[in-house]
Design an enzyme around this catalytic site. Sequence first.
Site, PDB file in Angstrom:
ATOM      1  N   LYS A  45      -1.205   9.834  11.358  1.00 57.71           N
ATOM      2  CA  LYS A  45      -0.182  10.875  11.235  1.00 57.71           C
ATOM      3  C   LYS A  45      -0.770  12.115  10.590  1.00 57.71           C
ATOM      4  O   LYS A  45      -1.774  12.054   9.855  1.00 57.71           O
ATOM      5  CB  LYS A  45       1.033  10.389  10.429  1.00 57.71           C
ATOM      6  N   ASP A  66       4.439   5.503   3.728  1.00 57.87           N
ATOM      7  CA  ASP A  66       4.183   6.005   5.087  1.00 57.87           C
ATOM      8  C   ASP A  66       4.317   4.923   6.162  1.00 57.87           C
ATOM      9  O   ASP A  66       4.235   5.226   7.353  1.00 57.87           O
ATOM     10  CB  ASP A  66       2.753   6.567   5.189  1.00 57.87           C
TER      11      ASP A  66
HETATM   12  O1  C5P Z   1       3.804   4.405  -1.272  1.00 54.97           O
HETATM   13  P1  C5P Z   1       2.309   4.346  -1.409  1.00 54.97           P
HETATM   14  O2  C5P Z   1       1.831   3.060  -2.011  1.00 54.97           O
HETATM   15  O3  C5P Z   1       1.583   4.687  -0.155  1.00 54.97           O
HETATM   16  O4  C5P Z   1       1.931   5.494  -2.436  1.00 54.97           O
HETATM   17  C1  C5P Z   1       0.666   5.567  -3.035  1.00 54.97           C
HETATM   18  C2  C5P Z   1       0.737   6.464  -4.250  1.00 54.97           C
HETATM   19  O5  C5P Z   1       0.959   7.826  -3.856  1.00 54.97           O
HETATM   20  C3  C5P Z   1       1.878   6.162  -5.215  1.00 54.97           C
HETATM   21  O6  C5P Z   1       1.515   5.179  -6.140  1.00 54.97           O
HETATM   22  C4  C5P Z   1       2.096   7.501  -5.884  1.00 54.97           C
HETATM   23  O7  C5P Z   1       1.110   7.722  -6.883  1.00 54.97           O
HETATM   24  C5  C5P Z   1       1.815   8.492  -4.776  1.00 54.97           C
HETATM   25  N1  C5P Z   1       3.048   8.896  -4.071  1.00 54.97           N
HETATM   26  C6  C5P Z   1       3.936   9.739  -4.713  1.00 54.97           C
HETATM   27  N2  C5P Z   1       5.091  10.119  -4.082  1.00 54.97           N
HETATM   28  C7  C5P Z   1       5.346   9.706  -2.815  1.00 54.97           C
HETATM   29  C8  C5P Z   1       4.447   8.862  -2.135  1.00 54.97           C
HETATM   30  C9  C5P Z   1       3.295   8.475  -2.793  1.00 54.97           C
HETATM   31  O8  C5P Z   1       3.706  10.141  -5.865  1.00 54.97           O
HETATM   32  N3  C5P Z   1       6.468  10.112  -2.227  1.00 54.97           N
END
Ligand code: C5P
Length: 307
Positions: A16, A143
């Site tokens: 993406k 994502d």
């Molecule tokens: O959701 P995911 O595990 O992919 O996110 C990885 C990291 O990215 C989270 O731990 C956070 O630090 C950051 N993040 C964020 N806000 C979001 C998505 C991700 O701060 N909306």
Amino acid sequence: MLSVVPSPIVVRAPAKVNLHLGVGDLREDGYHDLTTVFQALSLSDDVQIAPAAALRVKVTGEGADEVPTDRGNLVWQAAVKLADLGGRAPLVEFAITKGIPVAGGMAGGSADAAAALVGLNDLWELGLGRTELSDIAAELGSDVPFSLHGGTALGRGRGEKLLPVLSRNTFHWVLALAKGGLSTPAVFRELDRLREVGDPPRLGSPEDLLQALASGESAQLAPLLGNDLQAAALSLKPDLRRTLRAGVGAGALAGIVSGSGPTCAFLCESEEAAVTVAAELAGAGVCRSVRTAHGPVPGARRIIGDN
Ligand code: C5P
């Protein structure tokens, strides 16, 4: 008598790019509220799934060495979650072929997780619908629901609350893959730091961008591309400024850092223009390698073993 050898299940899931990535303030749970517009691109990973004596993950392709093959891999977590739900042991082997840059800001790990959900739902005949799969996807990562959904979508919340977006035509992209990756949490932390010490500009509403997508005009879309994480990615990897300049200098309509980076994505007027920009960028010494891609494309879907 003929014996029927079952064909393996192979699921393809797209990379993406965020056409618009507006980042709100840090929430108490450590995430940031997003207003984002995702587009799924033709760059993809293939995940083959087969029954096995133990849960195993194999990874091949570019950057495979940097991908975890244990519970640190989202496909492992997807298998454990779906096995729990189906009341069975997670006895499968995943063979992942990487086409999406690793730690590149293009949701490669999320694509693999989405592929694992689609493939295991079929292999184990769990009968989960898109909404149930999407809820499980959101538990795996912000994502992952979009990697399932594909196309073009508006993302809210952590990025997991999706609404489809009307997008006319195909858009043509050049992707400049950087040397080394960037950690997503580190880029979000850097943005928080930049906001503490200064006042970096914040994107407004994506309304005009949504209209440009509906018009299908790349020239209309190009000036509206934006990413609040770009300042943070550039602060951690200042060389990316040169990459962005080189892409536009080579004839791209616009260039942005993709998600948390460090991949840079360049929107081009046509497929031919993308090939020209890619060739010039590849020769400019401003990135590790270059790919062309188009979007939107569908989300995670079976390409082999689909009866
Ligand atoms: O959701 P995911 O595990 O992919 O996110 C990885 C990291 O990215 C989270 O731990 C956070 O630090 C950051 N993040 C964020 N806000 C979001 C998505 C991700 O701060 N909306």
